[in-house]
Design an enzyme around this catalytic site. Structure first.
Site, PDB file in Angstrom:
ATOM      1  N   SER A 111       0.837  -1.193   0.000  1.00 21.48           N
ATOM      2  CA  SER A 111       0.000   0.000   0.000  1.00 21.48           C
ATOM      3  C   SER A 111       0.880   1.253   0.000  1.00 21.48           C
ATOM      4  CB  SER A 111      -0.948  -0.029   1.200  1.00 21.48           C
ATOM      5  OG  SER A 111      -1.938   0.965   1.097  1.00 21.48           O
ATOM      6  N   HIS A 115      -9.136   0.969   0.144  1.00 25.24           N
ATOM      7  CA  HIS A 115      -8.947  -0.089  -0.860  1.00 25.24           C
ATOM      8  C   HIS A 115     -10.275  -0.777  -1.210  1.00 25.24           C
ATOM      9  CE1 HIS A 115      -4.646   0.382  -0.832  1.00 25.24           C
ATOM     10  NE2 HIS A 115      -4.603   0.225   0.470  1.00 25.24           N
TER      11      HIS A 115
END
Length: 377
Positions: free
Chosen positions: A87, A191
């Site tokens: 990420s 996400h």
């Protein structure tokens, strides 16, 4: 062969970066000027507990990850063969590959953290003990279709993301299947499709900067494959709302042969995750076993059952389409797409999006096309 891996949120801790800030005073001064506060004080003292807030966590981790990498090089460590980041950590991977300089990366991360901190109404939870397919079965069978899979950390350690009410309601169903269900301390559905608005705003911001060719292959969280040329902006924008395909990324790197991993940043979260991936038996995470283990779901009305069956048929059809496509067509296949006259090239394998849509990403286009919308040239 060696891959440097950079951690993301969850690895922050008071005291991180100790000894690094004095080693790079020029970069620390630049960071302070961009952020408007002392990055050293934030990381070492954690005033007012700010490290737990996304808008502070992300710049702090980016800086510590970056200084850790620069210290390795200064101490004589060779550059790695591959780079990957979880990420937020992907920004450090791109920095290390020469995609942008330290200041540009920090400005991007600062904006990203601000946008993510402004999102609200969502929640996330870790589901431990079920595969991706089994998780999708729970979601489908219990009409939790607004929940997305956010992080595929290992085969059986997966994070889901969605509206807070849905995430709270899902706890019962997953625990009935024997899974450990761990709500995460976040304020939004990161996400997932619920980050679409933030993704669009962030993409506009990303386009204000220029980027350089990557000198070391960087594995994308979105595709679990190395970045293609000119892919930085669409990848980083899409990453906000797409699954972090960490397991697939690590398995791809392992398949390169003789791969060693070195975590470059605070803590050892990713090192532990990779150790687990290495010993877990491979599972086809795309198809999994939708509906197979889900035997304890709460009884519902007949019309609900029919709706579930129809949605499951859509999922099965989508998985069948992606499987058949990937068996025949590799990444780089030339295609024509609905609404576009030019010939385009696929940049990912076919994948199932939103649990039921068979799709593929193509070069030069910020988004995906459904497999039904493309034709092979």
């Amino acid at each position: 062969m060696k891959t440097y891996i950079f951690p993301g949120q969850g690895s922050q801790a008071k005291g991180m970066g100790e000894g690094l800030f004095e080693a790079f005073p020029d970069l620390v001064a630049k960071a302070d000027a961009i952020l408007g506060y002392s990055i050293k004080r934030l990381c070492l003292d954690n005033p007012e507990g700010k490290l737990r807030y996304t808008q502070y966590t992300q710049p702090a981790l980016y800086v510590v990850n970056a200084l850790t990498y620069f210290k390795k090089l200064r101490d004589g460590a060779p550059k790695p063969d591959f780079l990957a980041g979880h990420s937020l950590g992907e920004y450090n991977a791109i920095l290390a590959a020469g995609g942008f300089d330290f200041e540009t990366g920090l400005m991007l991360v600062k904006k990203r953290g601000e946008l993510m901190s402004q999102a609200s109404g969502g929640a996330m939870a870790a589901v431990v003990g079920l595969t991706e397919g089994e998780i999708k079965g729970v979601l489908v069978n219990n009409r939790l279709t607004e929940i997305d899979i956010a992080n595929l950390n290992t085969t059986t350690q997966i994070v889901i993301s969605g509206n807070k009410d849905d995430i709270d309601r899902a706890k019962l169903y997953f625990e009935r299947e024997g899974a450990d269900y761990i709500p995460l301390n976040v304020s939004a559905a990161f996400h997932s499709r619920h980050m679409q608005e933030a993704k669009e705003e962030f993409e506009q911001y990303l386009r204000e900067f220029s980027y350089s060719e990557l000198t070391i292959p960087v594995i994308s969280n979105v595709t679990a494959r190395p970045y293609n040329p000119a892919e930085i902006v669409p990848n980083l924008a899409e990453q906000l709302r797409s699954s972090v395909r960490w397991t697939d990324s690590i398995r791809y790197l392992i398949r390169q042969g003789g791969m060693e991993f070195e975590e470059t940043g605070p803590g050892s979260v990713l090192t532990k995750i990779i150790a687990k991936i290495k010993v877990e038996p491979p599972v086809n995470q795309q198809r999994g076993s939708v509906g197979v283990r889900v035997t304890k779901s709460i009884d519902r009305k007949e019309e609900d059952t029919e709706g579930q069956a129809e949605f499951k048929r859509k999922i099965d059809t989508a998985f069948q389409k992606t499987t058949e496509w990937n068996q025949v067509y590799p990444i780089g296949t030339k295609v024509t797409c609905k609404g576009y006259e030019d010939v385009l090239i696929t940049r990912t394998e076919a994948q199932v999006l939103f649990g039921h849509r068979a799709a593929v990403y193509v070069e030069g286009y910020n988004g995906y096309f459904a497999l039904d919308e493309i034709r092979v040239v």
